[in-house]
Motif scaffolding. Sequence first.
Motif, PDB file in Angstrom:
ATOM      1  N   VAL A   1      18.752  53.840  15.271  1.00 48.66           N
ATOM      2  CA  VAL A   1      18.751  52.390  15.469  1.00 48.66           C
ATOM      3  C   VAL A   1      20.148  51.860  15.804  1.00 48.66           C
ATOM      4  O   VAL A   1      20.386  51.384  16.918  1.00 48.66           O
ATOM      5  N   ALA A   2      21.081  51.927  14.869  1.00 48.74           N
ATOM      6  CA  ALA A   2      22.393  51.297  15.060  1.00 48.74           C
ATOM      7  C   ALA A   2      23.157  51.877  16.242  1.00 48.74           C
ATOM      8  O   ALA A   2      23.655  51.139  17.101  1.00 48.74           O
TER       9      ALA A   2
ATOM     10  N   PRO B   1      22.114  53.821  18.957  1.00 48.70           N
ATOM     11  CA  PRO B   1      21.507  53.518  20.255  1.00 48.70           C
ATOM     12  C   PRO B   1      21.543  52.032  20.609  1.00 48.70           C
ATOM     13  O   PRO B   1      21.735  51.680  21.776  1.00 48.70           O
ATOM     14  N   LEU B   2      21.378  51.153  19.612  1.00 46.51           N
ATOM     15  CA  LEU B   2      21.425  49.717  19.886  1.00 46.51           C
ATOM     16  C   LEU B   2      22.798  49.299  20.374  1.00 46.51           C
ATOM     17  O   LEU B   2      22.917  48.505  21.323  1.00 46.51           O
ATOM     18  N   ALA B   3      23.854  49.812  19.754  1.00 44.98           N
ATOM     19  CA  ALA B   3      25.215  49.495  20.184  1.00 44.98           C
ATOM     20  C   ALA B   3      25.432  49.928  21.629  1.00 44.98           C
ATOM     21  O   ALA B   3      25.988  49.179  22.451  1.00 44.98           O
ATOM     22  N   TRP B   4      24.981  51.139  21.958  1.00 46.11           N
ATOM     23  CA  TRP B   4      25.144  51.620  23.333  1.00 46.11           C
ATOM     24  C   TRP B   4      24.341  50.775  24.309  1.00 46.11           C
ATOM     25  O   TRP B   4      24.808  50.451  25.397  1.00 46.11           O
ATOM     26  N   ASN B   5      23.111  50.414  23.930  1.00 47.63           N
ATOM     27  CA  ASN B   5      22.281  49.611  24.824  1.00 47.63           C
ATOM     28  C   ASN B   5      22.910  48.257  25.107  1.00 47.63           C
ATOM     29  O   ASN B   5      22.806  47.740  26.218  1.00 47.63           O
ATOM     30  N   PHE B   6      23.570  47.681  24.100  1.00 44.97           N
ATOM     31  CA  PHE B   6      24.227  46.396  24.331  1.00 44.97           C
ATOM     32  C   PHE B   6      25.361  46.547  25.338  1.00 44.97           C
ATOM     33  O   PHE B   6      25.474  45.755  26.281  1.00 44.97           O
TER      34      PHE B   6
ATOM     35  N   ALA C   1      29.226  40.397   9.705  1.00 51.21           N
ATOM     36  CA  ALA C   1      29.158  39.215   8.846  1.00 51.21           C
ATOM     37  C   ALA C   1      27.785  39.041   8.213  1.00 51.21           C
ATOM     38  O   ALA C   1      27.665  38.742   7.018  1.00 51.21           O
ATOM     39  N   ALA C   2      26.734  39.235   9.009  1.00 52.60           N
ATOM     40  CA  ALA C   2      25.382  38.962   8.531  1.00 52.60           C
ATOM     41  C   ALA C   2      24.799  40.114   7.728  1.00 52.60           C
ATOM     42  O   ALA C   2      24.059  39.897   6.763  1.00 52.60           O
ATOM     43  N   PHE C   3      25.110  41.354   8.104  1.00 53.34           N
ATOM     44  CA  PHE C   3      24.488  42.511   7.472  1.00 53.34           C
ATOM     45  C   PHE C   3      25.481  43.479   6.827  1.00 53.34           C
ATOM     46  O   PHE C   3      25.073  44.445   6.204  1.00 53.34           O
ATOM     47  N   LYS C   4      26.781  43.228   7.050  1.00 58.54           N
ATOM     48  CA  LYS C   4      27.804  44.156   6.563  1.00 58.54           C
ATOM     49  C   LYS C   4      27.536  45.573   7.063  1.00 58.54           C
ATOM     50  O   LYS C   4      27.783  46.569   6.359  1.00 58.54           O
ATOM     51  N   ASP C   5      27.049  45.658   8.275  1.00 61.14           N
ATOM     52  CA  ASP C   5      26.711  46.944   8.873  1.00 61.14           C
ATOM     53  C   ASP C   5      27.920  47.470   9.642  1.00 61.14           C
ATOM     54  O   ASP C   5      28.075  47.234  10.835  1.00 61.14           O
ATOM     55  N   TYR C   6      28.774  48.198   8.930  1.00 60.23           N
ATOM     56  CA  TYR C   6      29.981  48.713   9.574  1.00 60.23           C
ATOM     57  C   TYR C   6      29.684  49.873  10.510  1.00 60.23           C
ATOM     58  O   TYR C   6      30.512  50.227  11.345  1.00 60.23           O
TER      59      TYR C   6
ATOM     60  N   ALA D   1      30.534  51.830  15.934  1.00 59.21           N
ATOM     61  CA  ALA D   1      29.937  52.290  17.187  1.00 59.21           C
ATOM     62  C   ALA D   1      30.427  51.447  18.364  1.00 59.21           C
ATOM     63  O   ALA D   1      30.812  51.980  19.414  1.00 59.21           O
ATOM     64  N   LEU D   2      30.425  50.141  18.192  1.00 52.33           N
ATOM     65  CA  LEU D   2      30.905  49.256  19.255  1.00 52.33           C
ATOM     66  C   LEU D   2      32.403  49.427  19.477  1.00 52.33           C
ATOM     67  O   LEU D   2      32.886  49.270  20.607  1.00 52.33           O
TER      68      LEU D   2
END
Length: 287
Positions: free
Chosen positions: A160-161, A163-168, A206-211, A216-217
């Motif tokens: 999820v995280a 692949p999503l970063a790459w897709n963005f 900020a919203a999820f604290k998903d480092y 990845a970004l």
Amino acid sequence: MTDYNPFSRREEYSSRAITAHRVLTPITYLIFLITAAYYTFNSPPDGKHHLPGHSIWGQNEATPFAQNSVITSIYWIVLLVLQLVYAWALYSKDTVYLNAAANVGSHYIASNLLLFGFVHLWTRGHIWLSEFLIILNFINLSIAYFRHSAAPRLIHIGTVAGPLAWNFVALYWVGARGVHTNHLAARVVANVFIWGILAYGTFFLAAFKDYYIGYALSVLSFSTGVGQFLTKIPILQLQWIFAFAIGGLLFVLSSAVAFPEILGKNRTGGGEIVSEDRERAPLLADE
């Protein structure tokens, strides 16, 4: 209705559904892996307008969002290895892993098929159709992120995280290739739009604290910076400076979020990463 919706979230799955995931996951994984590996080093003979196509990185022309092939390739190799953890989880007797893998399974399978189609279109020069599939996959993975945010860490990163970063970032990468212009106006627009990567990463921090998605970004920003530096005359361009600045900022911000969480210091707010650094613990609090 959810029984017929493969993308719905469930507390438990039938043996038939689990078997379907166990069959489709390795098939789509190998389809994408073999296709991506082949077209990394080879070009299709049947490109657009009956002309020969290009390899994946042969299409990485000098645009304001051109990436570095080495950095991004390593990024994907790491993701593909982590996705084996997801495949293993489908056979786990631990219901936390099994249900988490099954919940993201349909999104993961759809992502593999969309990326398989993207590689074929991209290497054959159908840029805007490639962008359309990237948009579809961005929507698919965004839904997976917000709907199944409590997946164990390694499943979350690989399927999820990451692949999503790459897709963005690929939205910019492919779109810039489609526009295919380096006029002053286009460069100015690109100089503004690249800051969207920082805004996107900051949102998840900020919203999820998903480092994880922050790191990845950061890597992909550095890849863009290196790509710009090696394909442009640095002194006349600002894009590579912005890309390195964004990568550095995201790395610092991600580290600022990561270290307190790793050390077990909870922070208040919704969607935070659990404080215990346990491999099977859900990544995000289920609020």
